[in-house]
Design a protein around this motif. Structure first.
Motif, PDB file in Angstrom:
ATOM      1  N   ASN A 144     -27.283  56.418 -28.927  1.00 45.46           N
ATOM      2  CA  ASN A 144     -28.071  55.679 -27.929  1.00 45.46           C
ATOM      3  C   ASN A 144     -27.386  54.360 -27.595  1.00 45.46           C
ATOM      4  O   ASN A 144     -26.996  53.603 -28.475  1.00 45.46           O
ATOM      5  N   ARG A 190     -30.475  56.771 -24.535  1.00 39.15           N
ATOM      6  CA  ARG A 190     -29.890  56.866 -23.205  1.00 39.15           C
ATOM      7  C   ARG A 190     -28.384  57.102 -23.304  1.00 39.15           C
ATOM      8  O   ARG A 190     -27.701  56.493 -24.125  1.00 39.15           O
ATOM      9  N   MET A 219     -27.185  53.780 -17.340  1.00 39.42           N
ATOM     10  CA  MET A 219     -27.799  54.541 -18.424  1.00 39.42           C
ATOM     11  C   MET A 219     -28.922  55.435 -17.912  1.00 39.42           C
ATOM     12  O   MET A 219     -29.720  55.016 -17.067  1.00 39.42           O
ATOM     13  N   TYR A 272     -23.842  46.086 -18.007  1.00 39.49           N
ATOM     14  CA  TYR A 272     -25.018  46.951 -17.881  1.00 39.49           C
ATOM     15  C   TYR A 272     -26.010  46.323 -16.908  1.00 39.49           C
ATOM     16  O   TYR A 272     -25.874  45.162 -16.522  1.00 39.49           O
ATOM     17  N   ALA A 294     -28.900  52.177 -25.211  1.00 38.47           N
ATOM     18  CA  ALA A 294     -29.904  51.365 -24.522  1.00 38.47           C
ATOM     19  C   ALA A 294     -30.639  50.448 -25.488  1.00 38.47           C
ATOM     20  O   ALA A 294     -30.963  50.839 -26.616  1.00 38.47           O
ATOM     21  N   HIS A 348     -33.635  49.083 -24.553  1.00 39.88           N
ATOM     22  CA  HIS A 348     -35.065  49.078 -24.199  1.00 39.88           C
ATOM     23  C   HIS A 348     -35.826  50.270 -24.777  1.00 39.88           C
ATOM     24  O   HIS A 348     -36.966  50.499 -24.408  1.00 39.88           O
TER      25      HIS A 348
END
Length: 234
Positions: free
Chosen positions: A23, A225, A94, A55, A25, A27
């Motif tokens: 992953n 993501r 992403m 990003y 990401a 969030h």
């Protein structure tokens, strides 16, 4: 990891990560430090050394931001597409079922690159056309695009009212899922739109819901993501 190289701008490298890279990401439910370590490990593994990918704070909009130089850690753009007019800034998008699109092209002075997040809303509202228009405003004369792993029309079931709205805006986007309900073909529509704009398109053909090597929000809402990436290999 899926890897590609631009034919128009051979110095530009394109990739789409998988679960193997983890992953990426911040969030989603994950340890922030672990995510940052994965990002840095990916950058070093791709030959970027201490250079960082840029990003976005993605919000399913049709907004495009041009970047010139690495942003401060606290200055992440809220948008759904990034353009590097000189292709010198490594860019990342992403997704986990939405359509990641990576662009490369040429201008009168060299290469240009971009990434876009085309979820249903953003795709309907014109995120891809806006990205192409922004690249052309920076002088792009020829463009390529790569459509990365995303949920296919045979798996993307939507309610009838959503299908009707989408079809009214984008005739031909609706389809049937493999179990016979109403679906939307987002990667197919992305390809059609880009080709109508004169962009040369390569599609991965990977469905994130069917292929467990990729993150899928529909399979697991707490999933990570994957990233679509473009950078200069020089």
């Amino acid at each position: 990891m899926l890897r590609y190289q631009s034919a128009l701008a051979p110095s530009l490298q394109i990739a789409f990560t998988s679960i193997e890279q983890g992953n990426l990401a911040l969030h989603v439910p994950d340890d922030r430090d672990a995510v940052l370590l994965r990002r840095h490990g990916l950058e070093r593994g791709l030959g970027l050394g201490e250079t960082r990918f840029t990003y976005m704070d993605q919000v399913h909009s049709a907004d495009v931001v041009s970047v010139d130089g690495p942003p401060a850690a606290s200055d992440i753009a809220t948008c759904d597409a990034l353009v590097s007019p000189s292709a010198l800034e490594p860019l990342a998008v992403m997704v986990a079922d939405c359509v990641p699109v990576v662009f490369a092209g040429i201008t009168g002075s060299g290469a240009i690159s971009a990434v876009a997040h085309a979820g249903r809303r953003g795709l309907l509202d014109g995120i891809l056309s806006n990205t192409v228009a922004r690249m052309e405003s920076h002088g792009a004369t020829r463009l390529e695009a790569w459509i990365g792993p995303s949920i296919c029309g045979s798996c993307y079931e939507v309610p009838a009212h959503m299908a009707e709205e989408s079809e009214n805006l984008r005739p031909g986007i609706t389809c049937a899922t493999r179990w016979g309900s109403t679906g939307l073909d987002l990667p197919g529509e992305a390809r059609r739109e880009l080709e109508l704009l004169g962009v040369s398109v390569t599609a991965s053909g990977v469905c994130t819901l069917e292929n467990e090597d990729y993150f899928s929000y529909r399979r697991d809402p707490d999933t990570g993501r994957l990233a679509g990436l473009v950078w200069s290999g020089k």
